[in-house]
Design a protein around this motif. Structure first.
Motif, PDB file in Angstrom:
ATOM      1  N   VAL A 117       0.861  -1.182   0.000  1.00  0.00           N
ATOM      2  CA  VAL A 117       0.000   0.000   0.000  1.00  0.00           C
ATOM      3  C   VAL A 117       0.896   1.230   0.000  1.00  0.00           C
ATOM      4  O   VAL A 117       1.756   1.374   0.878  1.00  0.00           O
ATOM      5  N   THR A 118       0.686   2.090  -0.974  1.00  0.00           N
ATOM      6  CA  THR A 118       1.456   3.323  -1.072  1.00  0.00           C
ATOM      7  C   THR A 118       0.490   4.500  -1.060  1.00  0.00           C
ATOM      8  O   THR A 118      -0.405   4.565  -1.899  1.00  0.00           O
ATOM      9  N   VAL A 119       0.684   5.400  -0.121  1.00  0.00           N
ATOM     10  CA  VAL A 119      -0.179   6.577  -0.001  1.00  0.00           C
ATOM     11  C   VAL A 119       0.655   7.802  -0.328  1.00  0.00           C
ATOM     12  O   VAL A 119       1.625   8.104   0.364  1.00  0.00           O
ATOM     13  N   SER A 120       0.276   8.489  -1.375  1.00  0.00           N
ATOM     14  CA  SER A 120       1.012   9.673  -1.799  1.00  0.00           C
ATOM     15  C   SER A 120       0.430  10.928  -1.150  1.00  0.00           C
ATOM     16  O   SER A 120      -0.775  11.014  -0.901  1.00  0.00           O
ATOM     17  N   SER A 121       1.297  11.892  -0.914  1.00  0.00           N
ATOM     18  CA  SER A 121       0.846  13.130  -0.253  1.00  0.00           C
ATOM     19  C   SER A 121       0.405  14.170  -1.266  1.00  0.00           C
ATOM     20  O   SER A 121       0.570  14.001  -2.458  1.00  0.00           O
TER      21      SER A 121
END
Length: 121
Positions: A117-121
């Motif tokens: 899971v990758t959450v970008s800002s």
């Protein structure tokens, strides 16, 4: 005996993802299922758990109010609904099955290979 996670991906901060954990070769009925995560350069940490016998759930403070764990015993699958995602939620998420949950993963006998899971800002 196998646990297979799916549903990971790239999402913007504030977004949602639903992870799935499917069991093959055994049933969840008598197990506690836990979700764990490991961020780059950090130790693995617990996220949430659910008891398949009575449905009781537990959440670590870091995800309480944002994540929801649920199970579908007929499908032998556990879900982790993740809302209001933050960049600090970025990690490989693992599901595990065992006798009991601790945030270190003690008591877990079976582990999946994880989903990123990758959450970008």
């Amino acid at each position: 005996v196998q646990l297979v996670e799916s549903g990971g991906g790239l999402v913007q901060a504030g977004g949602s993802l639903r992870l799935s954990c499917a069991a093959f070769g055994f049933t969840f009925d008598d197990f506690t299922i836990g979700w764990f995560r490991q961020a780059p350069g950090k130790e693995r940490e617990g996220v949430s758990s659910i008891s398949s016998s009575d449905g009781s759930t537990y959440y670590e403070d870091s995800v309480k109010g944002r994540f929801t764990i649920s199970s579908d015993n007929a499908k032998n699958t556990v879900y982790l609904q993740m809302n209001s995602l933050k960049p600090e939620d970025t990690a490989v998420y693992y599901c595990a099955a065992g006798e009991f949950y601790t945030d270190y993963g003690e008591g877990m006998n079976y582990w999946g290979k994880g989903t990123l899971v990758t959450v970008s800002s």
